[in-house]
Write an enzyme that holds these catalytic residues in place. Sequence first.
Site, PDB file in Angstrom:
ATOM      1  CD  GLN A   1       9.615 -27.905  46.740  1.00 60.41           C
ATOM      2  OE1 GLN A   1       9.939 -27.750  45.605  1.00 60.41           O
ATOM      3  NE2 GLN A   1      10.237 -27.467  47.904  1.00 60.41           N
TER       4      GLN A   1
ATOM      5  CE  LYS B   1     -11.717 -33.910  44.866  1.00 59.74           C
ATOM      6  NZ  LYS B   1     -10.454 -33.200  45.601  1.00 59.74           N
ATOM      7  CG  ASN B   2      -7.977 -34.015  42.638  1.00 54.84           C
ATOM      8  OD1 ASN B   2      -8.901 -33.315  43.156  1.00 54.84           O
ATOM      9  ND2 ASN B   2      -7.598 -34.858  43.141  1.00 54.84           N
TER      10      ASN B   2
ATOM     11  CG  ASP C   1      -5.921 -38.821  46.006  1.00 56.06           C
ATOM     12  OD1 ASP C   1      -5.970 -37.924  45.011  1.00 56.06           O
ATOM     13  OD2 ASP C   1      -5.572 -38.611  46.928  1.00 56.06           O
TER      14      ASP C   1
ATOM     15  CB  ILE D   1       1.694 -39.136  48.787  1.00 52.28           C
ATOM     16  CG1 ILE D   1       2.125 -40.179  47.764  1.00 52.28           C
ATOM     17  CG2 ILE D   1       1.658 -37.745  48.409  1.00 52.28           C
ATOM     18  CD1 ILE D   1       3.206 -39.660  46.938  1.00 52.28           C
TER      19      ILE D   1
ATOM     20  CB  CYS E   1      -6.622 -31.300  55.143  1.00 55.35           C
ATOM     21  SG  CYS E   1      -5.719 -32.588  54.187  1.00 55.35           S
TER      22      CYS E   1
ATOM     23  NE  ARG F   1      -2.401 -31.933  51.111  1.00 55.09           N
ATOM     24  CZ  ARG F   1      -3.735 -32.172  50.597  1.00 55.09           C
ATOM     25  NH1 ARG F   1      -4.633 -32.626  51.465  1.00 55.09           N
ATOM     26  NH2 ARG F   1      -4.064 -32.090  49.384  1.00 55.09           N
ATOM     27  N   PRO F   2       1.982 -28.668  53.085  1.00 52.38           N
ATOM     28  CG  PRO F   2       4.355 -29.190  52.928  1.00 52.38           C
ATOM     29  CD  PRO F   2       2.748 -29.657  53.257  1.00 52.38           C
TER      30      PRO F   2
ATOM     31  NE  ARG G   1     -13.550 -31.425  50.635  1.00 52.29           N
ATOM     32  CZ  ARG G   1     -12.241 -31.311  50.906  1.00 52.29           C
ATOM     33  NH1 ARG G   1     -12.065 -31.682  52.187  1.00 52.29           N
ATOM     34  NH2 ARG G   1     -11.232 -30.730  50.062  1.00 52.29           N
TER      35      ARG G   1
HETATM   36  C1  EPZ Z   1      -3.340 -33.065  44.822  1.00 51.06           C
HETATM   37  O1  EPZ Z   1      -3.206 -32.424  46.356  1.00 51.06           O
HETATM   38  C2  EPZ Z   1      -4.590 -33.658  45.015  1.00 51.06           C
HETATM   39  N1  EPZ Z   1      -5.710 -32.667  45.236  1.00 51.06           N
HETATM   40  C3  EPZ Z   1      -4.738 -34.833  46.043  1.00 51.06           C
HETATM   41  O2  EPZ Z   1      -6.124 -35.529  45.973  1.00 51.06           O
HETATM   42  C4  EPZ Z   1      -3.636 -35.909  45.623  1.00 51.06           C
HETATM   43  O3  EPZ Z   1      -3.707 -36.635  46.916  1.00 51.06           O
HETATM   44  C5  EPZ Z   1      -2.248 -35.358  45.529  1.00 51.06           C
HETATM   45  O4  EPZ Z   1      -2.290 -34.172  44.517  1.00 51.06           O
HETATM   46  C6  EPZ Z   1      -1.543 -36.397  45.128  1.00 51.06           C
HETATM   47  O5  EPZ Z   1      -1.585 -36.758  44.101  1.00 51.06           O
HETATM   48  C7  EPZ Z   1      -5.851 -31.551  44.209  1.00 51.06           C
HETATM   49  O6  EPZ Z   1      -5.389 -31.932  43.287  1.00 51.06           O
HETATM   50  C8  EPZ Z   1      -6.767 -30.789  44.667  1.00 51.06           C
HETATM   51  P1  EPZ Z   1       0.698 -32.469  46.223  1.00 51.06           P
HETATM   52  P2  EPZ Z   1      -1.670 -31.610  46.276  1.00 51.06           P
HETATM   53  O7  EPZ Z   1       1.246 -31.242  46.069  1.00 51.06           O
HETATM   54  O8  EPZ Z   1      -1.567 -30.926  45.055  1.00 51.06           O
HETATM   55  C9  EPZ Z   1       4.292 -32.418  49.477  1.00 51.06           C
HETATM   56  C10 EPZ Z   1      -8.014 -35.863  46.940  1.00 51.06           C
HETATM   57  O9  EPZ Z   1      -8.341 -36.793  47.608  1.00 51.06           O
HETATM   58  N2  EPZ Z   1       4.366 -30.965  49.117  1.00 51.06           N
HETATM   59  O10 EPZ Z   1       0.916 -33.275  44.995  1.00 51.06           O
HETATM   60  O11 EPZ Z   1      -1.967 -30.773  47.411  1.00 51.06           O
HETATM   61  C11 EPZ Z   1       2.955 -32.690  50.247  1.00 51.06           C
HETATM   62  O12 EPZ Z   1       3.104 -32.249  51.668  1.00 51.06           O
HETATM   63  C12 EPZ Z   1      -7.145 -35.072  47.264  1.00 51.06           C
HETATM   64  O13 EPZ Z   1      -8.825 -35.648  45.863  1.00 51.06           O
HETATM   65  C13 EPZ Z   1       5.381 -30.128  49.796  1.00 51.06           C
HETATM   66  O14 EPZ Z   1       6.167 -30.653  50.260  1.00 51.06           O
HETATM   67  O15 EPZ Z   1      -0.825 -32.692  46.498  1.00 51.06           O
HETATM   68  C14 EPZ Z   1       2.756 -34.225  49.691  1.00 51.06           C
HETATM   69  O16 EPZ Z   1       3.716 -34.994  50.744  1.00 51.06           O
HETATM   70  C15 EPZ Z   1      -6.200 -35.446  48.614  1.00 51.06           C
HETATM   71  N3  EPZ Z   1       5.765 -28.882  49.504  1.00 51.06           N
HETATM   72  C16 EPZ Z   1       3.327 -34.228  48.309  1.00 51.06           C
HETATM   73  O17 EPZ Z   1       4.268 -33.123  48.397  1.00 51.06           O
HETATM   74  C17 EPZ Z   1       4.619 -28.401  48.445  1.00 51.06           C
HETATM   75  O18 EPZ Z   1       4.702 -27.008  48.120  1.00 51.06           O
HETATM   76  C18 EPZ Z   1       2.553 -34.320  47.361  1.00 51.06           C
HETATM   77  O19 EPZ Z   1       1.431 -33.260  47.458  1.00 51.06           O
HETATM   78  C19 EPZ Z   1       3.411 -29.047  47.848  1.00 51.06           C
HETATM   79  C20 EPZ Z   1       3.615 -30.333  48.242  1.00 51.06           C
END
Ligand code: EPZ
Length: 430
Positions: free
Chosen positions: A126, A22-23, A305, A327, A117, A122-123, A397
């Site tokens: 970056q 999915k991701n 996940d 995370i 969420c 989820r900022p 989902r």
């Molecule tokens: C992806 O989310 C996945 N979703 C998530 O899967 C997964 O848990 C996550 O990566 C971590 O592996 C999709 O790919 C659609 P991140 P993403 O940016 O990209 C912080 C599922 O169940 N962060 O890697 O949103 C953030 O708060 C979902 O399939 C910032 O601070 O995750 C988190 O603590 C849930 N600033 C960490 O980084 C930013 O600009 C990792 O987030 C972006 C993120």
Amino acid sequence: MEQYVIKGGNPLVGEVEIGGAKNAALAILAAGIMTDDTVVIENIPDVKDINVLIQAIEGIGAKVDRRDRHTVAINGANIDALNVDNEYIKKIRASYYLLGALLGKYKKASVPLPGGCNIGSRPIDQHLKGFRALGADVKIEHGYVIAEAKSLKGSHIYLDVVTVGATINIMMAASLAQGNTIIENAAKEPHVVDAANFLNSMGANIKGAGTDVIRIKGVQSLHRTEYSIIPDQIEAGTFMFAAAATKGDVTVKNVIPKHLEATTAKLIEIGCEVEEFDDAVRVVSSKGLHHTHVKTLPYPGFPTDMQPQIAVALALSSGTSIVTESIFENRFKYVDELARMGANIKVEGNTAIINGVERFTGAHVNAPDLRAGAALVIAGLAAEGITVVDDVHYVERGYECFEEKLKSLGAQMEKVSGEKEIQKFRLKIG
Ligand code: EPZ
């Protein structure tokens, strides 16, 4: 509201085919609009998040031809709107991938700021940092992220956090920037690599995906491709922990064992036998499970996940286990639901202290989010008696044909809605 009703106690036994990731598919579908040619994407999972993003892509004017449940052709030549409608981002955060894709191709994009969420705030700071480094003017107005650039120029970007979304979004925009971009502290997840491979198959020039330094040489334009999505390591891992928790014997097929190494290592640590084949992994859980410690980390560490799923298995293991979620800040909401089934878990900050119990008893529980919902289903499959899991729309989902696949492994469960259908299930299974 649809629910799963489950009669627990049957070990899961058999083989299950794993679908596309999915991701990876969410990122790749968005990247597919970055050419005026047609791209054909295969092995997409037929799940709600994917279908919503495909609607969002159609919504901005791209031509979409859903050839079958798992194959879609996209042509982005006639995109006539560079702003993504709020309804899509409200439903799925991953619509933010359209920011990088539209900014890269049209040097302009506006996408609603994704809300938080259930698992955390989820900022996307970056993502925006990366776009600004490439020369885009990025502002937030009326809840929208509006990014615009006369031209995008390659840059040396150091991510403050290892983030999958920002790594992929910046990689997309940089693919059509002038000059070279380096992304330091990049995420290394298999779906980052899959997105890079997809972009390269369209003529992008991306090197180093899968390491923490990704180098992108901007190109003028991207072209047609046919591409198949990698298997979903999280769907596979979910079934592997379901085997562990139900003392079963399950082979997950059509997987890449390397992507499952952290999951396999933990299953062995808690007492399962794991056998790896070229594109399959077999998990046998014949003896009792025992405790371990696990901390979620960016890939190749143990995936966040998979955190709720391993917690369910540990809650049924002997001894005391520690699960640390590094995370996301709010990914233990399922613990209160598990307690209703007899789990003995104490959450302190981002750590769960799990004292294993002999057994769970069935209860009526709520799925708080996608992966926690899947974990509660695993708990119901292991529990004695009947479990009802509410809000299964979360589970749908990210999991295609979840109950059909579980039933093919011997699960006694149905998707129902309301008390009458639950009673019917109870009568049917006696
Ligand atoms: C992806 O989310 C996945 N979703 C998530 O899967 C997964 O848990 C996550 O990566 C971590 O592996 C999709 O790919 C659609 P991140 P993403 O940016 O990209 C912080 C599922 O169940 N962060 O890697 O949103 C953030 O708060 C979902 O399939 C910032 O601070 O995750 C988190 O603590 C849930 N600033 C960490 O980084 C930013 O600009 C990792 O987030 C972006 C993120």
